[in-house]
Design an enzyme around this catalytic site. Structure first.
Site, short mmCIF file in Angstrom:
data_model
loop_
_atom_site.label_atom_id
_atom_site.label_comp_id
_atom_site.label_asym_id
_atom_site.label_seq_id
_atom_site.Cartn_x
_atom_site.Cartn_y
_atom_site.Cartn_z
CG HIS A 140 -62.92 27.42 0.95
ND1 HIS A 140 -62.88 28.43 0.02
CD2 HIS A 140 -61.98 27.75 1.89
CE1 HIS A 140 -61.99 29.34 0.36
NE2 HIS A 140 -61.42 28.94 1.49
CD GLU A 142 -67.68 26.82 -1.95
OE1 GLU A 142 -67.82 27.93 -2.50
OE2 GLU A 142 -67.10 26.66 -0.86
CB CYS A 170 -63.03 31.49 -3.72
SG CYS A 170 -62.41 29.85 -3.27
#
Length: 236
Positions: A140, A142, A170
């Site tokens: 992801h 991040e 998430c």
């Protein structure tokens, strides 16, 4: 209630923070305003909290029962740690950089989410969603940005870093944010299905964790969600 009702001792401090209006006190809440005062003026007494509460309630009576004073102190102590507020132009600048990363993801037919890590006012790492390109569910935006920041600083702890990301993190990314000791996360739009800041979970509100990351967002739901909304419309 007019701004002239703000006690002089309090107004002088609020003016230094550009918060000397009853409208702003009601908008942000007495707890948030008091938190900013305590950060700027550590010796600020609880009397300021009581006065801010009265101003937020539009009450001309500044005398509170001892029970109410205790309740307000308890509310303040229950808050997760706060940091000095970021300026709106600072948030916009770094979210724009994160948005540029989201555009890169879109070029690779990835879900368009982008992130940047900021240290001492400078971007030290960037990342965009790479799950399809890397065949890695953990890639992801991040996570990619956090790993790059750790390499940049040669430290797995990012205590003095802020993470800006276009979409609410998430559960997996929120765990990585906490474990890497990131100071603050700023996100553009909520992710209603998987968001772990406020949408589906509120992991950053847990005071029992050994690190507390401040969360700011959503900044502009309509604007920052448009890329991801258009992506899924075009890939049905």
């Amino acid at each position: 209630m007019s701004d002239t009702n703000i006690p002089y001792y309090l107004k002088s401090k609020l003016e230094r923070l550009n918060l000397a209006s009853t409208e702003l006190i009601r908008q942000h809440g007495y707890l948030e305003i008091y938190s900013q005062l305590k950060l700027a003026f550590p010796s600020m007494s609880y009397q300021a909290l009581y006065d801010l509460y009265c101003l937020a309630q539009q009450s001309l009576c500044y005398t509170l029962a001892p029970e109410k004073q205790t309740e307000l102190r308890t509310e303040f102590k229950a808050m997760t740690p706060r940091h000095v507020w970021l300026q709106s132009d600072t948030i916009k600048h770094f979210l724009t950089a994160a948005e540029e990363q989201a555009q890169l993801a879109l070029e690779y037919n990835e879900i368009p989410i982008g992130a940047v890590v900021v240290h001492q006012g400078e971007i030290i790492a960037r990342g965009y969603n790479r799950t399809r390109s890397d065949n890695n569910i953990m890639a992801h935006a991040e996570i990619v940005a956090i790993l790059a920041a750790q390499q940049c600083l040669q430290n797995y702890r990012l205590n003095e870093c802020d993470l800006y990301v276009t979409i609410e993190p998430c559960l997996m990314c929120s765990g990585a944010i906490i474990n890497s000791r990131i100071k603050r996360v700023v996100y553009g739009a909520c992710e209603l299905k998987t968001g772990a800041c406020i949408s589906q979970h509120q992991v950053f509100n847990n005071k029992k964790t050994n690190h507390h990351t401040e969360v700011i967002g959503p900044i502009d739901q309509k604007y920052y969600s448009r890329l991801i909304s258009d992506f899924f419309k075009n890939n049905q």
